[in-house]
Design a protein around this motif. Sequence first.
Motif, PDB file in Angstrom:
ATOM      1  N   GLN A   4      64.432  16.198 -13.978  1.00  0.00           N
ATOM      2  CA  GLN A   4      65.605  16.921 -14.515  1.00  0.00           C
ATOM      3  C   GLN A   4      66.438  17.256 -13.172  1.00  0.00           C
ATOM      4  O   GLN A   4      65.955  17.332 -12.071  1.00  0.00           O
ATOM      5  CB  GLN A   4      65.091  18.227 -15.050  1.00  0.00           C
ATOM      6  CG  GLN A   4      64.272  19.448 -14.329  1.00  0.00           C
ATOM      7  CD  GLN A   4      64.314  20.580 -15.014  1.00  0.00           C
ATOM      8  OE1 GLN A   4      64.754  20.960 -16.050  1.00  0.00           O
ATOM      9  NE2 GLN A   4      63.471  21.511 -14.442  1.00  0.00           N
ATOM     10  N   PHE A   5      67.750  17.750 -13.385  1.00  0.00           N
ATOM     11  CA  PHE A   5      68.483  17.782 -12.239  1.00  0.00           C
ATOM     12  C   PHE A   5      68.908  19.484 -12.520  1.00  0.00           C
ATOM     13  O   PHE A   5      69.377  19.705 -13.339  1.00  0.00           O
ATOM     14  CB  PHE A   5      69.866  16.983 -12.197  1.00  0.00           C
ATOM     15  CG  PHE A   5      69.349  15.530 -12.170  1.00  0.00           C
ATOM     16  CD1 PHE A   5      68.224  15.235 -11.262  1.00  0.00           C
ATOM     17  CD2 PHE A   5      70.119  14.524 -12.634  1.00  0.00           C
ATOM     18  CE1 PHE A   5      67.919  13.837 -11.238  1.00  0.00           C
ATOM     19  CE2 PHE A   5      69.684  13.122 -12.936  1.00  0.00           C
ATOM     20  CZ  PHE A   5      68.670  12.863 -12.020  1.00  0.00           C
ATOM     21  N   ILE A   6      69.037  19.987 -11.178  1.00  0.00           N
ATOM     22  CA  ILE A   6      69.390  21.347 -11.222  1.00  0.00           C
ATOM     23  C   ILE A   6      70.351  21.666 -10.032  1.00  0.00           C
ATOM     24  O   ILE A   6      70.495  20.574  -9.164  1.00  0.00           O
ATOM     25  CB  ILE A   6      68.439  22.391 -11.281  1.00  0.00           C
ATOM     26  CG1 ILE A   6      67.476  22.290 -10.033  1.00  0.00           C
ATOM     27  CG2 ILE A   6      67.481  22.273 -12.655  1.00  0.00           C
ATOM     28  CD1 ILE A   6      66.503  23.375  -9.942  1.00  0.00           C
ATOM     29  N   ARG A   7      71.083  22.645  -9.780  1.00  0.00           N
ATOM     30  CA  ARG A   7      71.443  22.878  -8.789  1.00  0.00           C
ATOM     31  C   ARG A   7      70.951  24.273  -8.162  1.00  0.00           C
ATOM     32  O   ARG A   7      70.684  25.247  -8.759  1.00  0.00           O
ATOM     33  CB  ARG A   7      73.098  23.346  -8.811  1.00  0.00           C
ATOM     34  CG  ARG A   7      73.911  21.933  -9.219  1.00  0.00           C
ATOM     35  CD  ARG A   7      75.360  22.251  -9.204  1.00  0.00           C
ATOM     36  NE  ARG A   7      75.950  21.078  -9.555  1.00  0.00           N
ATOM     37  CZ  ARG A   7      76.071  19.895  -8.810  1.00  0.00           C
ATOM     38  NH1 ARG A   7      75.717  19.896  -7.351  1.00  0.00           N
ATOM     39  NH2 ARG A   7      76.921  18.770  -8.901  1.00  0.00           N
ATOM     40  N   ASP A   8      70.844  24.395  -6.796  1.00  0.00           N
ATOM     41  CA  ASP A   8      70.203  25.472  -6.117  1.00  0.00           C
ATOM     42  C   ASP A   8      71.361  26.527  -6.045  1.00  0.00           C
ATOM     43  O   ASP A   8      72.556  26.445  -6.401  1.00  0.00           O
ATOM     44  CB  ASP A   8      69.564  25.149  -4.815  1.00  0.00           C
ATOM     45  CG  ASP A   8      70.637  24.745  -3.580  1.00  0.00           C
ATOM     46  OD1 ASP A   8      71.689  24.838  -3.905  1.00  0.00           O
ATOM     47  OD2 ASP A   8      70.293  24.457  -2.538  1.00  0.00           O
ATOM     48  N   PRO A  13      72.612  19.724  -5.447  1.00  0.00           N
ATOM     49  CA  PRO A  13      71.949  19.052  -6.475  1.00  0.00           C
ATOM     50  C   PRO A  13      70.460  19.062  -5.984  1.00  0.00           C
ATOM     51  O   PRO A  13      70.186  18.585  -4.946  1.00  0.00           O
ATOM     52  CB  PRO A  13      72.826  17.716  -6.747  1.00  0.00           C
ATOM     53  CG  PRO A  13      73.261  17.537  -5.446  1.00  0.00           C
ATOM     54  CD  PRO A  13      73.538  18.918  -4.568  1.00  0.00           C
ATOM     55  N   GLN A  16      63.998  17.053  -9.741  1.00  0.00           N
ATOM     56  CA  GLN A  16      62.939  17.595  -9.840  1.00  0.00           C
ATOM     57  C   GLN A  16      62.230  16.583 -11.006  1.00  0.00           C
ATOM     58  O   GLN A  16      62.653  16.324 -12.085  1.00  0.00           O
ATOM     59  CB  GLN A  16      62.631  18.823 -10.593  1.00  0.00           C
ATOM     60  CG  GLN A  16      63.188  20.074  -9.653  1.00  0.00           C
ATOM     61  CD  GLN A  16      63.276  21.309 -10.697  1.00  0.00           C
ATOM     62  OE1 GLN A  16      63.180  21.338 -11.578  1.00  0.00           O
ATOM     63  NE2 GLN A  16      63.074  22.147 -10.018  1.00  0.00           N
ATOM     64  N   SER A  25      61.824  12.996  -6.124  1.00  0.00           N
ATOM     65  CA  SER A  25      62.325  14.224  -5.984  1.00  0.00           C
ATOM     66  C   SER A  25      63.047  14.595  -4.562  1.00  0.00           C
ATOM     67  O   SER A  25      64.207  15.052  -4.602  1.00  0.00           O
ATOM     68  CB  SER A  25      61.393  15.400  -6.312  1.00  0.00           C
ATOM     69  OG  SER A  25      60.879  15.361  -7.711  1.00  0.00           O
ATOM     70  N   SER A  29      67.123  14.484  -3.723  1.00  0.00           N
ATOM     71  CA  SER A  29      67.524  15.749  -3.235  1.00  0.00           C
ATOM     72  C   SER A  29      68.087  15.985  -1.777  1.00  0.00           C
ATOM     73  O   SER A  29      68.902  16.275  -1.436  1.00  0.00           O
ATOM     74  CB  SER A  29      66.442  16.879  -3.551  1.00  0.00           C
ATOM     75  OG  SER A  29      66.217  17.014  -4.900  1.00  0.00           O
ATOM     76  N   TRP A 115      71.991  10.702 -11.963  1.00  0.00           N
ATOM     77  CA  TRP A 115      72.312  11.387 -10.862  1.00  0.00           C
ATOM     78  C   TRP A 115      73.690  11.220 -10.582  1.00  0.00           C
ATOM     79  O   TRP A 115      74.272  12.497 -10.110  1.00  0.00           O
ATOM     80  CB  TRP A 115      71.264  10.973  -9.840  1.00  0.00           C
ATOM     81  CG  TRP A 115      71.357  11.688  -8.193  1.00  0.00           C
ATOM     82  CD1 TRP A 115      72.137  11.082  -7.350  1.00  0.00           C
ATOM     83  CD2 TRP A 115      70.987  12.989  -8.060  1.00  0.00           C
ATOM     84  NE1 TRP A 115      71.983  12.102  -6.287  1.00  0.00           N
ATOM     85  CE2 TRP A 115      71.252  13.273  -6.797  1.00  0.00           C
ATOM     86  CE3 TRP A 115      70.035  13.867  -8.859  1.00  0.00           C
ATOM     87  CZ2 TRP A 115      71.030  14.674  -6.214  1.00  0.00           C
ATOM     88  CZ3 TRP A 115      69.820  14.925  -8.155  1.00  0.00           C
ATOM     89  CH2 TRP A 115      70.105  15.261  -6.834  1.00  0.00           C
ATOM     90  N   PHE A 118      75.732  13.543 -12.634  1.00  0.00           N
ATOM     91  CA  PHE A 118      75.390  15.135 -12.542  1.00  0.00           C
ATOM     92  C   PHE A 118      76.061  15.370 -11.058  1.00  0.00           C
ATOM     93  O   PHE A 118      76.842  16.477 -11.225  1.00  0.00           O
ATOM     94  CB  PHE A 118      74.002  15.178 -12.266  1.00  0.00           C
ATOM     95  CG  PHE A 118      73.527  16.525 -11.733  1.00  0.00           C
ATOM     96  CD1 PHE A 118      73.522  17.500 -13.013  1.00  0.00           C
ATOM     97  CD2 PHE A 118      73.142  16.977 -10.656  1.00  0.00           C
ATOM     98  CE1 PHE A 118      73.273  18.944 -12.469  1.00  0.00           C
ATOM     99  CE2 PHE A 118      72.763  18.153 -10.329  1.00  0.00           C
ATOM    100  CZ  PHE A 118      72.705  18.992 -11.161  1.00  0.00           C
TER     101      PHE A 118
END
Length: 122
Positions: A4-8, A13, A16, A25, A29, A115, A118
Amino acid sequence: MNYQFIRDLQGRPIAQFDMGCETFSRWFSEELGDNQQQISTLFAAIQQLQSEQIKEYVLPGMEITLVLDPDEVEVRSKTLDFDAPDELPEGTELYDQESMSGCGLDDFIRVLSSWRDFVDGR
């Protein structure tokens, strides 16, 4: 390969990946990030691999090296390039599952496309 992709909190980006693919990962990242030029270069290299113009593509990063061939992709931490002591205590095994991961080229293409979308905000 599950991911999965998230943002901090700063909007960067973050990829995970499931256990066994932790190096991907870190590579997505920390090494690739939102570098659209590098993403385009990777797609061009994949095209060259698939059309048999090249046999391998190696992208050394700051801490992780990416190796592409027509069938497989490997990400490998540079810490694995250091030699372990010749004599380790009996029964000692070195754990490198978080330092190296691999997958098929087709799987990598799907992840890289996701990616790109995203980080591009699509």
